[in-house]
Scaffold this motif. Structure first.
Motif, PDB file in Angstrom:
ATOM      1  N   GLU A 128      29.989  35.444  42.794  1.00  6.24           N
ATOM      2  CA  GLU A 128      31.263  35.694  43.469  1.00  6.24           C
ATOM      3  C   GLU A 128      32.288  34.621  43.112  1.00  6.24           C
TER       4      GLU A 128
ATOM      5  N   TRP B 272      30.421  41.202  48.130  1.00 12.16           N
ATOM      6  CA  TRP B 272      30.819  41.766  46.848  1.00 12.16           C
ATOM      7  C   TRP B 272      32.135  42.519  46.987  1.00 12.16           C
TER       8      TRP B 272
ATOM      9  N   TRP C  64      38.677  41.200  42.396  1.00 14.97           N
ATOM     10  CA  TRP C  64      38.301  39.797  42.438  1.00 14.97           C
ATOM     11  C   TRP C  64      39.544  38.898  42.389  1.00 14.97           C
TER      12      TRP C  64
END
Length: 386
Positions: A228, A202, A208
């Motif tokens: 993910e 994570w 991200w």
């Protein structure tokens, strides 16, 4: 403070076998037998990371409630962290080498012995750190989910195993990519021909951003889970995310949980999807690591993409039926027993049976134990005289 090399086991012999117990006690299966050559590396897969002692409580009816005491119907302990992946690879017959720091407490001694003596994993690159206690994770499994609490400290400066500029000569390496933290050994290993398989965790930064994973450029395969993959690609579908990732890596594999897995070959455009196998799950700890180990095994053996996915999903499904992460990893004995079991029933879907027919060429001589198998409950063990 000095480090101590405890005389780690040398790289295990080919095809050590499967399942817990003393090295050599299990049936011999070498999934890479058809591709091995005289001048091949002595090591098949290299890993580095943190070994935890995992203490697992299972059989909880619900999550622990504040201010109350919960009783679990099952409990076990086993090496965890990177040991999950190392054990899964070794039990599938791959010669596995692990670089990690071990505490010099009883937990560290137990983890070292379980990996080196019990699983035949090469710990030559690992070190025992005097005065450092082992990291510990307590995992609570309930309602098909798990909650974990961990504690540990970084090893004192200069006492952890030095990260090599490249790992030992090896066919492959498995790397855990951390956003914003490139690892120099990955690039060096890739340049020398090591095939890099990577997963990730994570992203605590919340960004991200694939650009924060610069080592992705050196990877042959990237294996995130669905959440993910979608976050990294900005998509709302895991299959679309896999195709987007395949533009960045040669092979993108997205695990879909109860729906199986989906993969895209970025070079050929081939896509494959395999549904999950329905099993009664006891503890999901380490299932993702087992999936990666199964996929690495099939890739190094040169199997077709769909077979690799099916095998990885099967090994992960078998692992959740047992306690713990590392000690629940299946070997060829468990795989053979499952395959014989499902073929005995007339109501099996013929197409589903054909999906796993490739196992027939791998399993002869892999034991004749019946299904379901029950292994000994993992524990730290008792002192002498008990």
């Amino acid at each position: 403070m000095n480090t101590e090399n405890r005389g780690a086991a040398q790289p295990p012999e080919p095809a050590r076998g499967a399942g817990p117990g003393p090295a050599g006690a299990a049936p011999l299966v070498d999934p890479l037998a058809a591709v091995r050559a005289e001048r091949d590396p002595a090591v098949d897969v290299y890993l580095t990371g943190t070994v935890f002692l995992d203490i697992i409580f299972t059989g909880l009816d619900s999550a622990p409630v504040r201010g109350t005491e919960s009783w679990a119907r099952g409990m076990g302990s086993s090496p965890g962290g990177v040991a999950n992946m190392a054990t899964a690879l070794a039990r599938l017959g791959l010669r596995t080498s692990l670089a990690a720091a071990f505490g010099d407490d009883h937990y560290g001694e137990y983890c070292w012995d379980a990996l080196a003596q019990g699983e035949g994993i090469d710990l030559t690159p690992s070190r025992t750190v005097p005065g450092w206690h082992s990291p510990v994770t307590v995992s609570m499994a309930y309602e098909g989910e798990r909650t974990m609490v961990s504690h540990g400290h970084e090893p004192p400066p200069g006492t952890a195993p030095p990260t090599p500029r490249c790992p030992p000569r090896t066919r492959a390496a498995v790397a855990a990519l951390t956003p914003g933290e490139p690892a120099a050994w990955i690039a060096q290993a890739a340049r020398l021909g090591t095939r890099i398989f990577a997963d990730t965790g994570w992203d605590d930064t919340g960004r991200w951003d694939l650009a924060a994973l610069p080592d992705l450029r050196y990877c042959e395969a990237f294996l995130p889970n669905a959440e993910e993959a979608m976050r990294y690609t900005g998509t709302d579908c895991p299959r679309a995310a896999a195709h987007a990732l395949a533009e960045r890596v040669p092979m993108a594999v997205v695990t879909l949980g109860a729906d199986g897995a989906y993969a895209v070959d970025g070079g050929t455009g081939e896509a494959a999807e395999v549904p999950a196998i329905e099993v009664a799950a006891l503890d999901p700890t380490g299932a993702g690591d087992v999936f990666v180990a199964g996929f690495v095994t099939g890739t190094l053996a040169g199997w077709p993409l769909a077979d690799r996915l099916a095998f990885a999903g099967l090994t992960a499904a078998l692992s959740v039926q047992e306690f713990g992460g590392s000690l629940s990893a299946p070997g060829w004995t468990e795989i053979a027993a499952w395959w014989r079991h499902v073929q005995r029933y007339d109501d099996q879907n013929p197409a589903a049976l054909r999906r796993y027919a490739f196992l027939d060429g791998l399993l002869p001589g892999a034991g004749a134990r019946s299904w379901p198998l029950r292994r000994a409950v993992p524990t730290i063990g008792f002192g002498r005289g008990t």
